[in-house]
Design an enzyme around this catalytic site. Structure first.
Site, PDB file in Angstrom:
ATOM      1  N   LYS A  13       0.821  -1.222   0.000  1.00 51.32           N
ATOM      2  CA  LYS A  13       0.000   0.000   0.000  1.00 51.32           C
ATOM      3  C   LYS A  13       0.852   1.267   0.000  1.00 51.32           C
ATOM      4  CE  LYS A  13      -2.425  -0.990   3.699  1.00 51.32           C
ATOM      5  NZ  LYS A  13      -1.859  -2.329   3.931  1.00 51.32           N
ATOM      6  N   ARG A  88      -9.326   2.733   9.300  1.00 52.94           N
ATOM      7  CA  ARG A  88      -8.843   1.401   9.645  1.00 52.94           C
ATOM      8  C   ARG A  88      -9.959   0.499  10.159  1.00 52.94           C
ATOM      9  NH1 ARG A  88      -3.597  -0.162  10.363  1.00 52.94           N
ATOM     10  NH2 ARG A  88      -2.928   1.999  10.271  1.00 52.94           N
ATOM     11  N   ARG A 127      11.623 -10.658   4.677  1.00 51.11           N
ATOM     12  CA  ARG A 127      12.408  -9.412   4.710  1.00 51.11           C
ATOM     13  C   ARG A 127      13.577  -9.515   5.673  1.00 51.11           C
ATOM     14  NH1 ARG A 127       7.677  -4.968   4.609  1.00 51.11           N
ATOM     15  NH2 ARG A 127       7.485  -5.576   6.781  1.00 51.11           N
ATOM     16  N   ARG A 161      13.346  -8.548  11.591  1.00 48.76           N
ATOM     17  CA  ARG A 161      12.691  -7.820  12.677  1.00 48.76           C
ATOM     18  C   ARG A 161      11.660  -8.717  13.350  1.00 48.76           C
ATOM     19  NH1 ARG A 161       9.812  -2.540  11.024  1.00 48.76           N
ATOM     20  NH2 ARG A 161       8.566  -4.129   9.994  1.00 48.76           N
ATOM     21  N   ARG A 172      -1.163 -10.097  12.699  1.00 47.47           N
ATOM     22  CA  ARG A 172      -1.541  -8.831  12.044  1.00 47.47           C
ATOM     23  C   ARG A 172      -2.630  -9.070  11.013  1.00 47.47           C
ATOM     24  NH1 ARG A 172       3.889  -6.481   9.753  1.00 47.47           N
ATOM     25  NH2 ARG A 172       2.484  -4.887   8.910  1.00 47.47           N
TER      26      ARG A 172
END
Length: 219
Positions: A13, A88, A127, A161, A172
């Site tokens: 996004k 949201r 990542r 991370r 999430r």
């Protein structure tokens, strides 16, 4: 043109918002930027948000809504904007409608970036960040370093991370499904939702999005 951008974490996004806003010549308004700007400027809303954040609590909807309202009323947003990360949830979506309605305005489109859940997990969990410079980002599949665990740019150690672990990503996604996904049905009832696949190269997704949005004449 007034657009809301929605999609699960890892859908790209932020990247797409930046390109679309540039192509459409409208400001990109992200929740993260709103919080950073209000906190750094010490606004009353920023101070409130910081109090909640320091206490480890979620920032109430009314604070986020207030920040978004102030930003949308700035001069550069007079002819449109692209909202990224707001609304949201349903309460924020309803508040946004009321804010726009008060000025005789409305949204032109809600762009829904669609990505399979397994792809989201693959994108985020793969990542790797550089400990020396967090702007150096790699991916074990899509952008692997020449030497495993070593940054190509500065030789720093690459690490995952905590927020990027598969377990955290799936949590999430659960939050997204329960809190944010319902706004898609809310906007579908208004005939505003345009759904596109967010798979493929960044430029391909941008082109797909631009082709799916209503023309300026229609908006």
């Amino acid at each position: 043109m007034r657009i809301v951008l929605v999609g699960p974490p890892g859908a790209g996004k932020g990247t797409q918002a930046a390109y679309l806003a540039k192509n459409l010549a409208i400001p990109h308004i992200s929740t993260g930027d709103l919080f950073r700007a209000n906190i750094s400027q010490g606004t009353p809303l920023g101070q409130k948000a910081q109090e909640y954040m320091r206490a480890g609590q979620l920032v109430p909807d009314e604070v986020t809504i207030g920040m978004a309202k102030d930003r949308m009323q700035q001069a550069d947003a007079a002819h449109g904007f692209l909202l990224d990360g707001f609304p949201r949830n349903l309460a924020q979506a309803e508040a946004l409608d009321e804010i726009l309605k008060a000025d005789g305005l409305g949204l032109d489109a809600v762009l829904d970036l669609e990505v399979p859940e397994d792809e989201v997990v693959k994108r985020i969990a793969g990542r790797r960040m550089c400990r020396k410079d967090s702007s150096h980002i790699f991916h074990v599949i899509y952008n692997p370093p020449a030497a495993e665990g070593v940054c190509d740019v500065c030789g720093g150690e690459l690490y995952q991370r905590e927020d990027d672990s598969e377990e955290t990503v799936r949590k999430r996604l659960e939050v997204y499904h329960s809190e944010t996904e319902p706004i898609i049905d809310y906007y579908k009832a208004q005939g505003l939702v345009v759904t596109i696949s967010a798979l493929g190269k960044v430029a391909e997704v941008t082109q797909r999005a631009m082709g799916a949005l209503p023309s300026r004449e229609d908006a």
